[in-house]
Design a protein around this motif. Structure first.
Motif, short mmCIF file in Angstrom:
data_model
loop_
_atom_site.label_atom_id
_atom_site.label_comp_id
_atom_site.label_asym_id
_atom_site.label_seq_id
_atom_site.Cartn_x
_atom_site.Cartn_y
_atom_site.Cartn_z
N ALA A 163 -9.25 1.76 0.86
CA ALA A 163 -8.35 2.32 1.86
C ALA A 163 -9.06 3.26 2.83
CB ALA A 163 -7.20 3.06 1.18
N VAL A 196 -5.48 -0.67 -1.47
CA VAL A 196 -4.55 -1.62 -0.86
C VAL A 196 -4.50 -2.88 -1.72
CG1 VAL A 196 -4.05 -2.99 1.19
CG2 VAL A 196 -5.10 -0.73 1.44
N TRP A 209 0.83 -1.20 0.00
CA TRP A 209 0.00 0.00 0.00
C TRP A 209 0.87 1.26 0.00
CZ3 TRP A 209 -2.52 2.47 4.83
CH2 TRP A 209 -3.47 3.42 4.45
N THR A 213 0.81 4.70 1.26
CA THR A 213 0.06 5.33 2.34
C THR A 213 -0.23 6.80 2.11
OG1 THR A 213 2.11 5.90 3.53
CG2 THR A 213 1.12 3.74 3.99
N TYR A 273 3.63 -6.54 5.70
CA TYR A 273 3.17 -5.24 5.22
C TYR A 273 4.27 -4.62 4.37
CZ TYR A 273 -0.45 -5.32 8.92
OH TYR A 273 -1.52 -5.64 9.73
#
Length: 330
Positions: A309, A317, A97, A99, A123
């Protein structure tokens, strides 16, 4: 009129195929929605058939076929919808992802609650930074909060990227270029190399008639070239199974994505979306997939999808589950 329009499109397409990914000013042109490379010739084909313009129809059909690999349509999803997903993956579950500046100006409690809700084994997070107008970037240090929020995850931080993993690190993180990060993870039978990728964006939104616009786009093109070159060089020297994922700032219509080694497999093959798109997450009309996931060296993806998201970023994501290779490399 239909023939003239088809000839015009064929001329544009010839330039696109010749210059895309090879001449930096074409970066601005290749920002068109990839689906246009299918929608336009389909419309021309329909008009030509309706008017009995058989020459135009043949030319439109040719344009559709030639540009098909760049239109972003995932026809394999139709087969997966019929057959289901018999092997969702037995390996670690990952999320990737962008951010969007790491919750800059937002509620950090909501941001971290969302990350924890994703409940991933790994992640792969981009834009661990704060950004400002004019391209200015400030490094940030949120490691203490990361440690508290994810006590069971090992941390690899660098190049404005964060990789958190329940799997132990096999070594220190390796910067790749100026914007990406490799983290080697110890699996039960070897090592999995994860590449946390962030390719620079093509241009800054400004007056396109000013010389500064072209100077900026050329500078960004050189930066993109350097990042892709560093990524490909590291991949070619890596003996381990690999997962390469992140924000490539590259759609299917942009020739830069062809630089990825042919030995890698695009995870979109197991996605159930016919027209996958990851940007702009805050818009109802999403026409661009600029976030990608590739595997190689024996690693494979069993399930892959894009997840909302919650307004925390302009990127969706990426969620995927790996099928662990039977045999890994130490």
């Amino acid at each position: 009129m239909v023939l003239l329009c088809t000839l015009g499109w064929a001329g544009f397409l010839a330039l696109h195929l010749a210059l895309n990914g090879r001449w930096w000013p074409w970066l601005a042109v290749s920002l068109l929605p990839p689906v246009a490379l299918a929608a336009v010739p389909v419309a021309l084909l329909a008009a030509a058939l309706a008017g009995g313009a058989w020459g135009a129809a043949g030319l439109a059909a040719g344009c559709l076929l030639v540009a098909w690999p760049q239109n972003g349509i995932n026809l394999r999803a139709l087969g997966r919808r019929r057959s289901g997903c018999p092997d969702p993956g037995s390996g670690p579950r990952l999320v990737s992802w962008n951010t969007q500046h790491w919750n800059q100006g937002g509620d950090p409690d909501r941001f971290y609650a969302f990350l924890r809700e994703l409940d991933a084994d790994v992640y792969v997070l981009q834009e661990y930074l704060n950004g400002f107008e004019g391209g200015e970037v400030w490094d940030i240090d949120d490691e203490e909060r990361l440690r508290a929020a994810f006590p069971d995850h090992h941390r690899a931080i660098g190049n404005n990227a964060v990789t958190l993993s329940r799997l132990p690190l096999a070594g220190p993180p390796v910067p790749v270029g100026a914007c990406s990060l490799r983290a080697d993870l110890r699996t039960g039978d070897g090592v999995l190399s994860t590449y946390n990728v962030h390719i620079p964006v093509q241009l800054t939104v400004m007056n396109p008639l000013r010389p500064a616009f072209f100077r900026d786009m050329r500078r960004r093109s050189r930066a993109r070239d350097a990042e892709y070159a560093a990524l490909v060089a590291d991949l070619r020297d890596n003996p381990h199974p690999v997962l390469v994922t992140g924000d490539f700032n590259t759609s299917a219509a942009i020739g830069d994505i062809r630089r990825m080694p042919g030995s890698l497999r695009d995870a979109i093959g197991v996605c159930r979306s016919v027209l996958p798109a990851s940007w702009n997450a805050r818009s109802r009309l999403r026409l661009w997939r600029i976030d990608w996931a590739f595997t190689g060296g024996g690693a494979r993806v069993g399930a892959y999808r894009f997840r909302d998201a919650r307004g925390l970023s302009d990127h969706l994501v990426q969620e995927l589950t790996l099928i662990s290779p039977k045999k890994g490399n130490d």
